[in-house]
Write a protein that holds these residues in place. Structure first.
Motif, PDB file in Angstrom:
ATOM      1  N   ASN A 143       0.849  -1.188   0.000  1.00 49.47           N
ATOM      2  CA  ASN A 143       0.000   0.000   0.000  1.00 49.47           C
ATOM      3  C   ASN A 143       0.889   1.245   0.000  1.00 49.47           C
ATOM      4  O   ASN A 143       1.513   1.581   1.011  1.00 49.47           O
ATOM      5  N   VAL A 144       0.980   1.907  -1.156  1.00 50.59           N
ATOM      6  CA  VAL A 144       1.799   3.116  -1.281  1.00 50.59           C
ATOM      7  C   VAL A 144       0.973   4.311  -0.826  1.00 50.59           C
ATOM      8  O   VAL A 144      -0.093   4.600  -1.389  1.00 50.59           O
ATOM      9  N   LEU A 145       1.461   5.027   0.177  1.00 53.90           N
ATOM     10  CA  LEU A 145       0.728   6.168   0.735  1.00 53.90           C
ATOM     11  C   LEU A 145       1.156   7.502   0.105  1.00 53.90           C
ATOM     12  O   LEU A 145       0.409   8.476   0.168  1.00 53.90           O
ATOM     13  N   ASP A 146       2.360   7.523  -0.468  1.00 50.89           N
ATOM     14  CA  ASP A 146       2.824   8.714  -1.192  1.00 50.89           C
ATOM     15  C   ASP A 146       2.381   8.576  -2.643  1.00 50.89           C
ATOM     16  O   ASP A 146       2.896   7.744  -3.389  1.00 50.89           O
ATOM     17  N   LYS A 147       1.401   9.376  -3.048  1.00 52.58           N
ATOM     18  CA  LYS A 147       0.795   9.233  -4.371  1.00 52.58           C
ATOM     19  C   LYS A 147       1.769   9.499  -5.510  1.00 52.58           C
ATOM     20  O   LYS A 147       1.521   9.100  -6.654  1.00 52.58           O
ATOM     21  N   GLU A 148       2.889  10.154  -5.228  1.00 52.70           N
ATOM     22  CA  GLU A 148       3.857  10.460  -6.278  1.00 52.70           C
ATOM     23  C   GLU A 148       4.928   9.374  -6.403  1.00 52.70           C
ATOM     24  O   GLU A 148       5.862   9.513  -7.185  1.00 52.70           O
TER      25      GLU A 148
ATOM     26  N   GLU B 152       5.109   1.640  -6.612  1.00 53.90           N
ATOM     27  CA  GLU B 152       5.344   0.497  -5.730  1.00 53.90           C
ATOM     28  C   GLU B 152       6.799   0.070  -5.724  1.00 53.90           C
ATOM     29  O   GLU B 152       7.386  -0.210  -4.682  1.00 53.90           O
TER      30      GLU B 152
ATOM     31  N   TYR C 104      -3.745   7.469   8.563  1.00 54.64           N
ATOM     32  CA  TYR C 104      -3.898   6.293   7.697  1.00 54.64           C
ATOM     33  C   TYR C 104      -4.568   5.140   8.465  1.00 54.64           C
ATOM     34  O   TYR C 104      -4.312   3.967   8.205  1.00 54.64           O
TER      35      TYR C 104
ATOM     36  N   GLU D 294      -6.438   2.441   6.312  1.00 59.26           N
ATOM     37  CA  GLU D 294      -5.530   1.567   5.566  1.00 59.26           C
ATOM     38  C   GLU D 294      -4.856   0.552   6.503  1.00 59.26           C
ATOM     39  O   GLU D 294      -4.712  -0.634   6.166  1.00 59.26           O
TER      40      GLU D 294
END
Length: 728
Positions: A435-440, A443, A517, A520
């Motif tokens: 689960n990548v929390l930094d949208k920029e 993976e 988060y 998540e």
């Protein structure tokens, strides 16, 4: 044995305010008798209770205005139910002691048995080449010559035990069968037959003794509990390297990273990550701090600790595992195969027929023929051939069955217990959730950071992350040295940024917020996965969920087992509650117990058996060895099973496919079916021969032909098992 059988109540006698109740469980209370009496007397309407272990009854004096007999019986059953495991163990021990008197083969060495085989073979050669006398002596006088006296001397232990069982136990055992055949052959002047029987018997004993010796050696060798030398902390605070044998209760030892702990004790200084899988079965190392207990045989993955020894030598947990395994091997419930039971019951019939024929004809040869043309040969061979063919078929398919009685027990099983790690699951943690929390960030980039922080670690979670990166072909970026914080996580530096990976507490201690988060995080935890946090500088950039995935085909295996009549499937594991609950739900398992030590698993087995369950235990590790031994059938599964599990188990499956379990149960059921067919043929044909022989209608030579024909038929029927196809 069922609970209903042990706890079934019957009122023997009653008058106003007094009742005598019979319940079989009372016979096996032993030292618990006074405890149960006191417990009953604490009930307000009971004035007194007196138990008789001899008759299995209890006399209860009670206030009949407050209770009826039905209330008393229910109370008695509920009270005894708390002691059911101890009662069942006592009953099983009693039955083992009284069913048969068997020679203790483990007291003989292989060398002694080989010597007996050689002497018997020499005597057999002599009897083949000696000239037959013109007027041979028959009957009891044949015993008193050097040749037959030598044979009787060699057969002495067998004859002595066979007769001893009849005198002391009032029933024959396996040696009684051999004794009858040997003595009958000698009385009929058939020394070669007697010697052949003895050689076969001795060869069988040789294999048994060799297996016992090998099993004990393997258990002790594989359960190496620690280092030969340890670092003892002296009174002046210096450490001294001493042999483990010199360590006594109360001594303090220092254990470093990578070393095995060699005593059971309490940590008095330090903190460490400890791999306890050899004892508890949990695949994740856990943190142990001052005041917590540690076990011999466990390994320190990271950290240094000082342990105060509480249990040394044979008192250690791992040494108790050895004792549990050995006790179970020699005290296992006496499972007689069909041949032993049925043949033993028919032996008196042969002697009775011999006596009747002799009384009617006064012809010793005809009387002795009643023993030569008996049931035992056909019945014993009918089972032996079928079991042998089944074991052969199983072996060709990578399944080792250690004895014919285990095939019979497999066919009766109604309950299966699985260990978790390495049995239901693969025993190799892997990344399940990313689960990548930094949208920029992608993976692969996040995984590259995580792999950089874990690159030098051998922790199972680190291995799972590194394997995921390797499978994706991710190149690990250059980074600084990794800094490990025990029980928290690791950190490194990549391109000037600090990368941290670890648990929630590690994040909080470094000022990294996780609350935003919450959803998540909860999603990952709800799936029973181990949650790993990844941060870059002061920001949380991702979550990883790691779990131990189920084996391929395990769900299909469980479904097939239910189709074969398995009523209950149970999970017993040393792993944590959340992981056990998750895997039990996924696999539709009936019930589970978590965070168990090896001896706890064995107690669960006995509890199920005390309720009448026929239990198969399936495991793969050292920690499973006691449970494998105490179960009706212990199955060691998979190529990664430990040698000690294989030695403790009754059935070893060398391949990793769990579908072999229902297949070997199917083979066992088919084997028992064929044995029943063989019984019908052997009994029917031999009864026909005996009746005709006793009436004189059929000469002895033709009776022998018919007898041997039954042997050919049962062997041919049994050999069909060689073509049995296992589908796994």
């Amino acid at each position: 044995m069922t609970t209903e059988h042990l706890l079934a109540c019957e009122i023997i006698h009653k008058i106003k305010g007094r009742v005598r109740i019979r319940i079989k469980a009372l016979k096996y209370l032993g030292s618990l008798k006074s405890q149960v009496e006191k417990q009953l007397e604490q009930v307000k309407y009971i004035k007194g209770a007196k138990i008789s272990s001899v008759t299995g009854t209890v006399v209860i004096y009670f206030d009949d205005s407050l209770a009826q007999e039905d209330n008393l019986m229910a109370l008695l059953q509920n009270t005894l139910n708390a002691y059911l495991v101890e009662i069942y163990k006592a009953e099983r021990t009693f039955n083992n002691k009284n069913v048969t008197i068997e020679r203790k083969l483990q007291e003989e060495t292989p060398e002694e048995i080989i010597k007996k085989i050689v002497i018997s073979a020499c005597l057999l050669g002599y009897n083949f080449f000696k000239k037959a006398p013109l007027n041979p002596v028959v009957g009891i006088r044949r015993i008193f010559n050097p040749n037959t006296m030598a044979i009787m001397s060699l057969a002495g232990p067998v004859i002595s035990n066979g007769i001893g069982s009849l005198i002391k136990n009032k029933r024959p055992n396996a040696d009684t069968l051999s004794s009858s055949a040997i003595i009958s052959s000698l009385l009929l002047g058939k020394e070669k037959t007697a010697l052949t029987i003895m050689i076969m018997e001795e060869f069988s004993e040789l294999l048994t003794v060799y297996t016992m010796k090998k099993t004990r050696g393997a258990i002790k060798d594989m359960l190496s509990v620690g280092e030969n030398f340890v670092w003892k902390l002296e009174a002046n605070k210096t450490v001294k390297k001493v042999p483990i044998e010199e360590i006594k209760k109360g001594d303090k030892i220092v254990v470093h990273t990578g070393e095995k702990i060699s005593v059971d004790g309490t940590i008095v200084e330090g903190e460490a990550y400890i791999d306890q899988s050899s004892i508890t079965g949990e695949y994740m190392p856990i943190t142990k701090k001052v005041g917590e207990n540690v076990f011999a045989g466990t390994i320190i993955k990271n950290g240094n600790i000082t342990v105060e020894a509480e249990k040394v030598g044979d008192e250690r947990t791992v040494s108790r595992i050895i004792k549990l395994v050995e006790d179970a091997n020699f005290n296992k419930a006496d499972i007689q195969n069909y041949a032993d039971n049925f043949s033993a019951q028919l032996i008196p019939l042969n002697f009775l027929l011999a006596a009747i024929v002799y009384g009617a004809t006064r012809n010793i040869q005809k009387a002795m023929s009643m023993l030569v043309i008996d049931y035992s040969c056909g019945i014993r061979l009918s089972t032996a051939t079928a079991f042998s063919a089944a074991i052969n078929t199983a072996a060709k398919n990578g399944i080792l069955i250690k004895g014919s009685n285990y095939i019979e027990e497999l066919s009766k099983a109604d309950t299966i217990i699985f260990d978790k790690t390495g049995t239901i699951t693969e025993g190799r943690p892997s990344v399940q959730t990313i689960n990548v929390l930094d949208k920029e960030m992608g993976e692969n980039v996040m995984l590259a950071y995580a792999a950089a922080a874990e690159e030098t670690s051998s922790h199972p979670l680190a291995v799972a992350i590194l394997n995921e990166a390797k499978d994706r072909g991710i190149e690990i970026p250059k980074h600084s040295g990794d800094k490990v914080v025990v029980a928290r996580g690791t950190e490194t530096e990549v391109d000037g940024s600090v990368i941290r990976i670890g648990n929630k507490k590690f994040m909080e201690e470094n000022g990294i917020q996780t609350e935003e988060y919450y959803d998540e995080i909860r999603t990952v935890l709800s799936r029973g996965e181990i949650l790993i946090y990844i941060a870059k500088d002061n920001n949380l950039i991702g979550l990883l969920g790691v779990t131990d995935p189920p084996r391929e085909n395990i769900k299909k295996t469980i479904n097939r087992l239910r189709g074969q009549g398995i009523d209950e499937i149970v999970l017993l594991t040393g792993d944590l509650e959340q992981q056990a609950q998750t895997i039990a739900a996924k696999m539709s398992i009936d019930s589970y117990e978590s965070e168990l030590l090896p001896e706890d698993k064995a107690k669960n087995i006995l509890a199920l058996q005390s309720k009448g369950s026929k239990v198969i235990m399936i495991g793969d590790g050292i920690n499973d060895a006691p449970a494998l031994s105490y179960a009706n059938i212990g199955v060691a599964l998979g190529s990664k099973r430990t040698d000690v599990a294989m030695e403790a188990a009754d059935v070893t499956i060398a391949k990793d496919d769990p579908l072999a379990v229902p297949e070997v149960i199917g083979l066992s059921k088919n084997t028992v079916k064929i044995i029943r067919e063989n019984f019908a043929m052997a009994i029917g044909i031999n009864s026909f021969a005996l009746v005709l022989g006793a009436t004189g209608i059929l000469p002895a030579i033709y009776s022998s032909v018919i007898h041997n024909l039954s042997t050919v038929l049962v062997v041919g029927n049994s050999l069909r098992l060689l073509k049995y196809k296992l589908k796994s």
